[in-house]
Design a protein around this motif. Structure first.
Motif, PDB file in Angstrom:
ATOM      1  N   GLU A   1      -2.777  -5.304   2.306  1.00  0.00           N
ATOM      2  CA  GLU A   1      -1.610  -5.095   3.160  1.00  0.00           C
ATOM      3  C   GLU A   1      -1.020  -6.425   3.610  1.00  0.00           C
ATOM      4  OE1 GLU A   1      -0.542  -2.105   6.840  1.00  0.00           O
ATOM      5  OE2 GLU A   1      -2.408  -3.244   6.971  1.00  0.00           O
ATOM      6  N   GLN A   2      -1.890  -7.430   3.762  1.00  0.00           N
ATOM      7  CA  GLN A   2      -1.433  -8.753   4.188  1.00  0.00           C
ATOM      8  C   GLN A   2      -0.970  -9.635   3.033  1.00  0.00           C
ATOM      9  OE1 GLN A   2      -1.069  -9.692   7.430  1.00  0.00           O
ATOM     10  NE2 GLN A   2      -1.634  -7.555   7.843  1.00  0.00           N
TER      11      GLN A   2
ATOM     12  N   GLN B   1       0.200  -2.974  -3.793  1.00  0.00           N
ATOM     13  CA  GLN B   1      -0.835  -3.260  -2.801  1.00  0.00           C
ATOM     14  C   GLN B   1      -2.101  -2.449  -3.073  1.00  0.00           C
ATOM     15  OE1 GLN B   1       1.597  -2.318   0.620  1.00  0.00           O
ATOM     16  NE2 GLN B   1       1.666  -4.464   1.276  1.00  0.00           N
TER      17      GLN B   1
END
Length: 461
Positions: free
Chosen positions: A223-224, A177
């Motif tokens: 993060e998504q 990420q």
């Protein structure tokens, strides 16, 4: 075979680095940097007219009220909080600086704070680690370049990635990420030195807000599950070939990664001006004090200027009469005029009233730049040489170098930063009480013991 990009190295480093990995000097500079920047943000909010427009936009586009806007009492979305706090962070050009120039913290600390407050439950050690990582990545990228740049504003170009790194650590992202976040940040990676060399724009004050917002947005998207450029730095059209013609040293960017932290070298400013002016101001103030000179004693003040300082000096008549605060902070004639007129350089000298101050303007007219390539900016920020021609016919020479307050030979310590913080807090939109100031300083000094690092931020909101 896929060749890794340095963003992959950085992603693993960001995710894996722990507070316990930080050397004491990096911890200390991160804590000091947080207190210093919080004070500078407060002072900007209370003294810079352009912030009123920023706050109007923030309030019109606030979103869920999760994060603090320092000095104003507003709560807004993490993106708008990063934008607001970041916009104030560099307004005064009073934020910390690396020995070789450029500003890291004014973008990455607002990003880290917004991300941490959005996440919730981030303790002092986690915030310190996020800031130390962001400072380190900024300096690694900046110092990987083989030559000093006078085109791109590397503070904003590399600031997008260091702010993203700090926000990613504050959010607790995985290595993959973090790498994706750096790749996403490329879309907010821009800015040229016209923000410095040109005049008449508010962007020289506000740019860190755009960068901080990019950092938080990139980290939140990663993060998504959003994927970013996988070879953002070293791909065939990556940042290094496109922006810098591949004139960089990869080994220097990753040497000692995770064990050597560049943030330990950060320097704090004694005066609210472009950092390269500090040695000149010191040289002037030292001559004035040593020879007990008053404004009437000074006939001419010569400043020996290299390549970058020449851009702070010409056209000389325009630089002697800046129309905007940031233009004045970037003007060597004006800043030295203030130093010679008052024996000090203060925040109020760069307000609208200060820009019209007849004492400063009269002295600025006596500042004469002298071109001298010996003072070109080639690595570390250059030393300074000045001469004062006195009314009684003397020519006095002054020098400024490592012994300048805030520089490597004369660093600002906690007591200096506490005094600077108090002075900044006194001109905040809502001036802080002495009790609040003392509490904030104590919390910053002991930040590693705070269970919720945002207690410090909310104290000042």
């Amino acid at each position: 075979m896929t060749i890794e990009d340095i963003s992959q190295d950085f992603g693993k480093y960001i995710a894996g680095c722990r507070y316990e990995d930080l050397p004491p000097e990096a911890i200390e500079k991160a804590k000091m940097g947080i207190l210093d920047l919080l004070g500078v943000i407060l002072a900007a909010g209370g003294t810079v007219p352009a912030i009123l427009g920023v706050m109007n936009v923030v309030r019109q586009n606030g979103g869920e009220p999760r994060c603090t806007v320092l000095g104003f009492g507003d709560r807004t979305s993490p993106l708008m909080a990063a934008f607001a706090n970041g916009s104030m962070a560099h307004c005064l050009d009073f934020d910390d600086v690396a020995p070789d120039g450029n500003h890291a913290s004014s973008s990455l600390i607002p990003a880290a704070i917004a991300a941490a407050e959005h996440r919730g439950g981030v303790d002092g050690k986690q915030l310190i680690t996020a800031v130390a990582i962001g400072q380190d990545i900024f300096l690694r990228l900046r110092r990987s370049l083989n030559h000093q740049r006078l085109d791109w504003l590397t503070t904003t170009v590399f600031g997008a990635f260091s702010a993203t790194a700090a926000a990613s650590k504050a959010l607790g992202l995985s290595a993959a990420q973090c790498s994706n976040a750096l790749g996403i940040a490329s879309l907010g990676c821009c800015g040229t030195l016209e923000m410095r060399f040109g005049t008449g724009s508010d962007l020289g004050e506000l740019y860190a807000g755009f960068v901080a917002k990019t950092g938080v947005l990139s980290a939140m998207l990663a993060e998504q599950g959003t994927t970013g450029l996988q070879r953002v730095f070293e791909g065939q059209a990556g940042i290094m070939p496109v922006y810098f013609q591949n004139d960089f040293n990869r080994a220097r960017a990753v040497a000692g990664l995770g064990s050597v932290f560049g943030g330990a070298s950060m320097q704090f400013k004694p005066w609210p001006v472009c950092g390269i002016a500090n040695t000149y101001i010191y040289a002037v103030l030292k001559l004035i004090e040593e020879h007990r000179l008053g404004p009437a004693d000074i006939v001419e003040l010569r400043a020996y200027v290299g390549d970058f300082q020449q851009r702070m000096s010409y056209p000389v008549e325009e630089r002697r009469r800046p129309k905007m605060s940031m233009d004045a902070r970037f003007s060597l004639p004006f800043t030295l005029g203030a130093a010679a007129a008052y024996g000090a350089v203060r925040i109020e000298h760069f307000t609208q009233a200060g820009l019209r101050d007849p004492r400063i303007l009269a002295m600025a007219d006596r500042v004469v730049p002298v071109d001298d390539s010996a003072f070109d900016w080639t690595g570390a920020m250059p030393d300074a040489k000045v001469e004062i021609v006195t009314a009684d016919g003397r020519t006095l020479e002054g020098r400024g170098g490592a012994e300048t307050p805030g520089n490597t030979g004369n660093p600002m310590e906690w007591d200096h930063l506490a005094q600077k913080f108090a002075e900044c807090a006194a001109v905040a939109p809502r001036p802080l009480s002495r009790e609040t100031v003392d509490s904030a300083v104590a919390m910053a000094q002991g930040l590693e013991s705070c269970e919720d690092a945002m207690d410090l931020v909310r104290l000042l909101g």
